[in-house]
Design a protein around this motif. Sequence first.
Motif, PDB file in Angstrom:
ATOM      1  N   THR A  94       0.868  -1.180   0.000  1.00  0.00           N
ATOM      2  CA  THR A  94       0.000   0.000   0.000  1.00  0.00           C
ATOM      3  C   THR A  94       0.902   1.225   0.000  1.00  0.00           C
ATOM      4  N   VAL A  95       0.562   2.183  -0.835  1.00  0.00           N
ATOM      5  CA  VAL A  95       1.399   3.379  -0.984  1.00  0.00           C
ATOM      6  C   VAL A  95       0.545   4.492  -1.583  1.00  0.00           C
ATOM      7  N   THR A  96       0.875   5.732  -1.228  1.00  0.00           N
ATOM      8  CA  THR A  96       0.207   6.875  -1.850  1.00  0.00           C
ATOM      9  C   THR A  96       1.171   7.510  -2.843  1.00  0.00           C
ATOM     10  N   VAL A  97       0.716   7.612  -4.086  1.00  0.00           N
ATOM     11  CA  VAL A  97       1.538   8.220  -5.128  1.00  0.00           C
ATOM     12  C   VAL A  97       1.155   9.694  -5.247  1.00  0.00           C
ATOM     13  N   HIS A  98       2.152  10.555  -5.258  1.00  0.00           N
ATOM     14  CA  HIS A  98       1.918  11.980  -5.486  1.00  0.00           C
ATOM     15  C   HIS A  98       2.283  12.306  -6.928  1.00  0.00           C
ATOM     16  N   ALA A  99       1.288  12.769  -7.675  1.00  0.00           N
ATOM     17  CA  ALA A  99       1.502  13.055  -9.094  1.00  0.00           C
ATOM     18  C   ALA A  99       0.760  14.347  -9.427  1.00  0.00           C
ATOM     19  N   HIS A 100       0.585  14.594 -10.712  1.00  0.00           N
ATOM     20  CA  HIS A 100      -0.172  15.763 -11.143  1.00  0.00           C
ATOM     21  C   HIS A 100      -1.221  15.349 -12.153  1.00  0.00           C
TER      22      HIS A 100
END
Length: 167
Positions: free
Chosen positions: A58-64
């Motif tokens: 489980t991971v949170t990806v920071h993108a745009h």
Amino acid sequence: MIDVSGALKQPGSSFAFDELLSFEPCEVMGEELAFEGARLAGELFSAGETVSIDSRLTVTVHAHCARCLEPVEYPMDIEVRAEFKRTPDEDGFLIRGHEIDAGEAAFEALLTELPMRFVCSEDCRGLCPVCGVNRNKSLCTCLQGAAGPSPFEALAVLLGNQTNEEV
Ligand SMILES: [Zn+2]
Ligand SMILES: [Zn+2]
């Protein structure tokens, strides 16, 4: 890194693990991504000479957002299965000393599961192609006109959506 020295001595044994990981930011298909709160939990199985893991990342990806360019947080929950061996081969990872780097396998699985692009919302209206305003926040009149296409049609064309055939 997970110590597998005990597992290697006991073929057939297994144990549960729960590891916090940290992934460096990286560029994927032209997009700079950062990762937060990565956690890998699951079970490790020993076959004596090799070990395998069956786990979830489980991971949170920071993108745009690909349409409006605003920051997007994208939570992911993916399966990570991998085999670790003492000698390198094409579809396995290495046992280094008496440890395995589960993060390496998790990151590889993550890269294959990343979406082609991120959007802040399926309804995101994106940027106006004429004046560049964020159309989620304010509406300009660039694309309004009696004879012109509706803003949504214009946007669909801009985004390359192939929705011509509505049968
Ligand atoms: Zn957006
Ligand atoms: Zn505009």
